[in-house]
Design a protein around this motif. Sequence first.
Motif, PDB file in Angstrom:
ATOM      1  N   VAL A 188       6.903   4.978   7.057  1.00  0.00           N
ATOM      2  CA  VAL A 188       5.834   5.960   7.280  1.00  0.00           C
ATOM      3  C   VAL A 188       6.480   7.269   7.733  1.00  0.00           C
ATOM      4  O   VAL A 188       6.891   7.406   8.868  1.00  0.00           O
ATOM      5  N   GLU A 189       6.562   8.189   6.819  1.00  0.00           N
ATOM      6  CA  GLU A 189       7.282   9.435   7.067  1.00  0.00           C
ATOM      7  C   GLU A 189       6.318  10.622   6.994  1.00  0.00           C
ATOM      8  O   GLU A 189       5.521  10.735   6.054  1.00  0.00           O
ATOM      9  N   LEU A 190       6.399  11.470   7.999  1.00  0.00           N
ATOM     10  CA  LEU A 190       5.543  12.663   7.981  1.00  0.00           C
ATOM     11  C   LEU A 190       6.245  13.814   8.680  1.00  0.00           C
ATOM     12  O   LEU A 190       6.772  13.659   9.782  1.00  0.00           O
ATOM     13  N   GLU A 191       6.272  14.936   8.018  1.00  0.00           N
ATOM     14  CA  GLU A 191       6.774  16.158   8.637  1.00  0.00           C
ATOM     15  C   GLU A 191       6.011  17.313   8.016  1.00  0.00           C
ATOM     16  O   GLU A 191       6.127  17.573   6.819  1.00  0.00           O
ATOM     17  N   GLU A 192       5.189  17.959   8.835  1.00  0.00           N
ATOM     18  CA  GLU A 192       4.287  19.019   8.392  1.00  0.00           C
ATOM     19  C   GLU A 192       3.404  18.495   7.244  1.00  0.00           C
ATOM     20  O   GLU A 192       2.696  17.541   7.435  1.00  0.00           O
ATOM     21  N   GLU A 193       3.499  19.096   6.061  1.00  0.00           N
ATOM     22  CA  GLU A 193       2.601  18.676   4.974  1.00  0.00           C
ATOM     23  C   GLU A 193       3.236  17.637   4.043  1.00  0.00           C
ATOM     24  O   GLU A 193       2.654  17.268   3.027  1.00  0.00           O
ATOM     25  N   ASN A 194       4.435  17.199   4.381  1.00  0.00           N
ATOM     26  CA  ASN A 194       5.093  16.167   3.579  1.00  0.00           C
ATOM     27  C   ASN A 194       4.836  14.799   4.196  1.00  0.00           C
ATOM     28  O   ASN A 194       5.155  14.594   5.372  1.00  0.00           O
ATOM     29  N   TYR A 195       4.250  13.916   3.442  1.00  0.00           N
ATOM     30  CA  TYR A 195       3.917  12.608   3.987  1.00  0.00           C
ATOM     31  C   TYR A 195       4.102  11.511   2.944  1.00  0.00           C
ATOM     32  O   TYR A 195       3.928  11.751   1.754  1.00  0.00           O
TER      33      TYR A 195
ATOM     34  N   CYS B 270       0.844  -1.204   0.000  1.00  0.00           N
ATOM     35  CA  CYS B 270       0.000   0.000   0.000  1.00  0.00           C
ATOM     36  C   CYS B 270       0.878   1.251   0.000  1.00  0.00           C
ATOM     37  O   CYS B 270       1.905   1.294   0.690  1.00  0.00           O
ATOM     38  N   HIS B 271       0.467   2.242  -0.758  1.00  0.00           N
ATOM     39  CA  HIS B 271       1.146   3.544  -0.757  1.00  0.00           C
ATOM     40  C   HIS B 271       0.143   4.626  -0.361  1.00  0.00           C
ATOM     41  O   HIS B 271      -1.008   4.595  -0.800  1.00  0.00           O
ATOM     42  N   ILE B 272       0.586   5.575   0.425  1.00  0.00           N
ATOM     43  CA  ILE B 272      -0.181   6.815   0.614  1.00  0.00           C
ATOM     44  C   ILE B 272       0.793   7.966   0.400  1.00  0.00           C
ATOM     45  O   ILE B 272       1.768   8.111   1.148  1.00  0.00           O
ATOM     46  N   LYS B 273       0.559   8.744  -0.631  1.00  0.00           N
ATOM     47  CA  LYS B 273       1.387   9.928  -0.890  1.00  0.00           C
ATOM     48  C   LYS B 273       0.711  10.785  -1.960  1.00  0.00           C
ATOM     49  O   LYS B 273      -0.102  10.277  -2.744  1.00  0.00           O
ATOM     50  N   ASN B 274       1.060  12.066  -1.958  1.00  0.00           N
ATOM     51  CA  ASN B 274       0.564  12.995  -2.983  1.00  0.00           C
ATOM     52  C   ASN B 274      -0.951  12.913  -3.197  1.00  0.00           C
ATOM     53  O   ASN B 274      -1.416  12.826  -4.334  1.00  0.00           O
ATOM     54  N   ASN B 275      -1.705  12.927  -2.116  1.00  0.00           N
ATOM     55  CA  ASN B 275      -3.175  12.906  -2.196  1.00  0.00           C
ATOM     56  C   ASN B 275      -3.753  11.632  -2.825  1.00  0.00           C
ATOM     57  O   ASN B 275      -4.877  11.628  -3.320  1.00  0.00           O
ATOM     58  N   HIS B 276      -2.964  10.561  -2.825  1.00  0.00           N
ATOM     59  CA  HIS B 276      -3.421   9.283  -3.393  1.00  0.00           C
ATOM     60  C   HIS B 276      -3.238   8.157  -2.369  1.00  0.00           C
ATOM     61  O   HIS B 276      -2.286   8.177  -1.601  1.00  0.00           O
ATOM     62  N   ILE B 277      -4.120   7.190  -2.451  1.00  0.00           N
ATOM     63  CA  ILE B 277      -3.898   5.921  -1.752  1.00  0.00           C
ATOM     64  C   ILE B 277      -3.982   4.826  -2.806  1.00  0.00           C
ATOM     65  O   ILE B 277      -4.936   4.780  -3.602  1.00  0.00           O
ATOM     66  N   SER B 278      -2.986   3.958  -2.810  1.00  0.00           N
ATOM     67  CA  SER B 278      -3.062   2.831  -3.738  1.00  0.00           C
ATOM     68  C   SER B 278      -2.828   1.522  -2.993  1.00  0.00           C
ATOM     69  O   SER B 278      -2.094   1.489  -1.993  1.00  0.00           O
TER      70      SER B 278
ATOM     71  N   TYR C 119     -10.063   8.652   5.423  1.00  0.00           N
ATOM     72  CA  TYR C 119     -10.610   7.832   6.513  1.00  0.00           C
ATOM     73  C   TYR C 119     -12.103   7.569   6.283  1.00  0.00           C
ATOM     74  O   TYR C 119     -12.570   6.445   6.427  1.00  0.00           O
ATOM     75  N   LYS C 120     -12.821   8.622   5.906  1.00  0.00           N
ATOM     76  CA  LYS C 120     -14.261   8.467   5.700  1.00  0.00           C
ATOM     77  C   LYS C 120     -14.537   7.641   4.444  1.00  0.00           C
ATOM     78  O   LYS C 120     -15.411   6.776   4.446  1.00  0.00           O
ATOM     79  N   ASP C 121     -13.788   7.904   3.392  1.00  0.00           N
ATOM     80  CA  ASP C 121     -13.984   7.176   2.137  1.00  0.00           C
ATOM     81  C   ASP C 121     -13.721   5.683   2.306  1.00  0.00           C
ATOM     82  O   ASP C 121     -14.429   4.850   1.750  1.00  0.00           O
ATOM     83  N   GLN C 122     -12.710   5.360   3.090  1.00  0.00           N
ATOM     84  CA  GLN C 122     -12.315   3.959   3.258  1.00  0.00           C
ATOM     85  C   GLN C 122     -13.133   3.247   4.333  1.00  0.00           C
ATOM     86  O   GLN C 122     -12.896   2.088   4.644  1.00  0.00           O
ATOM     87  N   ASN C 123     -14.058   4.010   4.930  1.00  0.00           N
ATOM     88  CA  ASN C 123     -14.939   3.418   5.948  1.00  0.00           C
ATOM     89  C   ASN C 123     -14.130   2.770   7.071  1.00  0.00           C
ATOM     90  O   ASN C 123     -14.444   1.681   7.553  1.00  0.00           O
ATOM     91  N   THR C 124     -13.061   3.460   7.472  1.00  0.00           N
ATOM     92  CA  THR C 124     -12.176   2.951   8.521  1.00  0.00           C
ATOM     93  C   THR C 124     -12.746   3.347   9.872  1.00  0.00           C
ATOM     94  O   THR C 124     -12.538   4.459  10.319  1.00  0.00           O
ATOM     95  N   LYS C 125     -13.470   2.447  10.466  1.00  0.00           N
ATOM     96  CA  LYS C 125     -14.132   2.799  11.722  1.00  0.00           C
ATOM     97  C   LYS C 125     -13.231   2.502  12.909  1.00  0.00           C
ATOM     98  O   LYS C 125     -12.915   1.353  13.192  1.00  0.00           O
ATOM     99  N   TYR C 126     -12.799   3.557  13.571  1.00  0.00           N
ATOM    100  CA  TYR C 126     -11.954   3.391  14.765  1.00  0.00           C
ATOM    101  C   TYR C 126     -12.148   4.641  15.619  1.00  0.00           C
ATOM    102  O   TYR C 126     -11.776   5.743  15.195  1.00  0.00           O
ATOM    103  N   SER C 127     -12.743   4.465  16.773  1.00  0.00           N
ATOM    104  CA  SER C 127     -13.190   5.616  17.564  1.00  0.00           C
ATOM    105  C   SER C 127     -12.059   6.563  17.956  1.00  0.00           C
ATOM    106  O   SER C 127     -12.281   7.740  18.190  1.00  0.00           O
TER     107      SER C 127
ATOM    108  N   PHE D  81      -2.608  17.956   4.915  1.00  0.00           N
ATOM    109  CA  PHE D  81      -2.623  16.528   5.215  1.00  0.00           C
ATOM    110  C   PHE D  81      -3.831  16.174   6.077  1.00  0.00           C
ATOM    111  O   PHE D  81      -4.479  15.147   5.852  1.00  0.00           O
ATOM    112  N   SER D  82      -4.139  17.038   7.045  1.00  0.00           N
ATOM    113  CA  SER D  82      -5.269  16.764   7.956  1.00  0.00           C
ATOM    114  C   SER D  82      -6.571  16.566   7.192  1.00  0.00           C
ATOM    115  O   SER D  82      -7.342  15.646   7.480  1.00  0.00           O
ATOM    116  N   GLU D  83      -6.810  17.439   6.216  1.00  0.00           N
ATOM    117  CA  GLU D  83      -8.046  17.332   5.430  1.00  0.00           C
ATOM    118  C   GLU D  83      -8.017  16.088   4.547  1.00  0.00           C
ATOM    119  O   GLU D  83      -9.016  15.399   4.389  1.00  0.00           O
ATOM    120  N   PHE D  84      -6.853  15.809   3.968  1.00  0.00           N
ATOM    121  CA  PHE D  84      -6.728  14.636   3.097  1.00  0.00           C
ATOM    122  C   PHE D  84      -6.989  13.350   3.871  1.00  0.00           C
ATOM    123  O   PHE D  84      -7.772  12.490   3.447  1.00  0.00           O
TER     124      PHE D  84
END
Lengths: 85, 206
Positions: B172-179, B11-19, B41-49, B33-36
């Motif tokens: 899994v790398e994240l720093e500010e808006e780079n992920y 699985c990849h998540i980067k540049n506003n894509h998930i594959s 999360y909602k699109d993938q129906n990932t339910k986790y409280s 990143f927060s909005e993406f």
Amino acid sequence: MEALKQELKENIIEQLNLEDMTVADIADDDMLFGDGLALDSIDALELIVMLDKNYGIKLTDPKEGRTIFESINTMAAYIQEHRSK
Amino acid sequence: MKTNYNITSYCHIKNNHISLNGSVIFSEVHTSFSEFIKAAYKDQNTKYSKFFKMDNLSKLAFLAADVLLKNQNLDLEKDNNIALVFSNKASSLDTDVIHQKAIQHKDNYFPSPAVFVYTLPNICLGEISIKYKLYTENSFFIFERFNAEHLFTYTNSLLATHKAESVLCGWVELEEENYEAFLYLVSKKEGDKEFNKQNIITLYNT
């Protein structure tokens, strides 16, 4: 008092990251922990920080939190009586 | 070095894509990143409280793992011996900076407990383990860059010594808006991609 309750609901939603909740979803007498909003122990610590930061109230005895954080009603009443800012 | 293991999913998540396994399953342009990740999360129906309680690194790792693992048809009532071996460069720096700002000034010293609990990169492994009931080996390594050699050697060791039946590993790398998240699952199950260093690098660069 109503304005304070509204403010508390807004702050709780924002600071505890309750993304799927709105102010309208929280009733004044809803249990904040347990069956109500189901907040957890980290949330309880955040509420203690919120009291200090926003209202100048320092809780020295964590057991006090059990009654203070029972609901929006109990929080608002305690804040109104003890706030220093 | 030849092994008896295969890369069965990735699985990849980067540049506003998930594959997933090379096919794009979610793509939506967002300015942060927060909005993406919220939309994903909602699109993938990932339910986790607890999802929205997590810091951004954990959200990234959790969603990548969830996208991959939920397609494995795991029986959560049984023990799933899937080890977790993650890595990145920035550790939990993104959250560390937020924590530092909260304690910067003596007259405005309000460390957030909810932020502080995420000032370790391996916390994301705990969130994944809780959702999938994994009581398994887990490690989080910090490298200057994606280190296929180390991930290969370590994963091979876990499988060869029967410490794990499968290993979910990657970056899994994240720093500010780079992920960027790249996770792959290795096991003895059949798969068209043999588990070796070259295939890991090839998939990472896909």
